[in-house]
Write an enzyme that holds these catalytic residues in place. Sequence first.
Site, PDB file in Angstrom:
ATOM      1  N   HIS A 157      -2.978 -10.747  -1.666  1.00 47.19           N
ATOM      2  CA  HIS A 157      -2.223  -9.657  -0.267  1.00 47.19           C
ATOM      3  C   HIS A 157      -0.648 -10.413  -0.852  1.00 47.19           C
ATOM      4  CE1 HIS A 157      -5.172  -6.594   0.317  1.00 47.19           C
ATOM      5  NE2 HIS A 157      -5.955  -8.286   0.684  1.00 47.19           N
ATOM      6  N   ASP A 365       8.032  -9.659  -0.100  1.00 46.78           N
ATOM      7  CA  ASP A 365       6.417  -8.927   0.597  1.00 46.78           C
ATOM      8  C   ASP A 365       5.546  -9.022  -0.943  1.00 46.78           C
ATOM      9  OD1 ASP A 365       4.755  -7.280   2.308  1.00 46.78           O
ATOM     10  OD2 ASP A 365       7.105  -6.323   3.380  1.00 46.78           O
TER      11      ASP A 365
END
Length: 457
Positions: A157, A365
């Site tokens: 992720h 991110d």
Amino acid sequence: MSRLVVVSNRVAPITEGEPAAGGLAVGVLDALRAEGGVWFGWSGEIADGAEPLPNPGRDVGRITLRTIDLSRRDYDEFYRGFANGTLWPVLHYQMGLARFDWTEFAGYNRVNALFACSLKSVLRPDDLVWAHDYHLLGLAEALRKDGVENRMGLFLHTPFPEPGVLMSVPAHAALVQAMAAYDLIGFQTEPDRTAFADYVLRQAGGAAPGDGRLAAYGRSFRTGVYPIGVHVDAIRAEAEAQANRREALRLRVNLQGRSLILSVDRLDYAKGLRQRFVAFERFLADTPAVHGKVIFMQIAPPSRSDIQTYREIRHELEAEAGRINGRFADVDWVPLRYLNRSFPRAALMPLYAEARVGLVTPLRDGMNLVAKEYVAAQDPEDPGVLVLSQFAGAARELDAALVVNPYDEAGVAAALDQALAMSIEERRGRHAAMLDVLRTNSLDAWRDRFVADLRAG
Ligand code: ADQ
């Protein structure tokens, strides 16, 4: 068809009939609800002398939840130590915030082996194992050492950093070798996948026969790009539902026609909150015309607060918020609202819809679901503007946002100015383009493509 067994560090607390929080939980739950299966992970409990056997299973609909407890030592070395003290900062290019300790790395491997040993007791021969995230880079290798031959996939992720950055972790070679024990490794974006392949080719003497396949460490395995998405229509419906709009209505009344800039993040240094506060300060300093007319609201519930760097960022932000408000506030206007708390997901979506600007500026991110949720929550007839960091995975897809460099205060300040002044035609055009991408790369597409590729081998 083979049964799906999802493994993640934490098993989200789920209750039948209630929506799950967060992208991982929503995506995984959908997959399990559709096909049935097992969700395996840490219970969140610390219990010394814990057995490596899973706790008794709990069934929620067609999903069986299986959990194990961790000892205090496991928690300290694996979770607080190597996973969140070393891997998390390095994966987010924050090497200066990382520490490294071989004892913690041994603890990380020990917990991966504990997961493997415990998981083995619930696995059937043709189960598909789908592991999630940076806590479990070593799970497949540990399972294979235990003789398990099932198909195993990993979805990361977070970002995967370029080799020069990864190599600041002294154990980098062992880590990547362990990852190669998976049959499929999924990344959020192509640059993440390329960074991983670069390492395998240049540092480990591997080969790339094509089609995302890599050969190294005596194995052949696949890599692919699977950008995680959101349920577009469900989010818009949540944003509009009267039952969810209590906070949003109170906020609207209180704004008295002022424009709202909204940010929502876990309180994490990788999310770039301090730089964002300073950019907002710069915007106020450069643009006196907006004084009294704009409010920036930052929602940031504390996370990982038993880790020192997280406590420090929290104190730093409290000081910054006070300083900026002290500098600009007037008798009837406080420019920055800093809410150090969480909101139920259902209440959050209407708040997104109230905001003229969604300000999402992480330093790095993996994807950033807040950016996607913000776009999905907007009224297509009168949408807000997304200001998005070029270092969020989401910027690869949402290029119709105002894309900024989060380290460039003046650039972010200028983007805020541009966003607040943007015509309705331009807002609609940018929003429609982003909505198209969100529909194509939906949460269903993410899950279905990953599971299909894992099954296909
Ligand atoms: P996170 O780092 O947690 O996820 P993000 O992708 O933004 O970051 O997801 C956060 C989720 O939590 C969102 O669904 C958001 O709605 C929710 N949330 C955030 N703040 C909240 C608050 N105050 N109250 C309630 N809910 C809140 C990791 C990676 C990301 C990647 C995701 C999914 O770090 O890069 O996008 O996994 O893969």
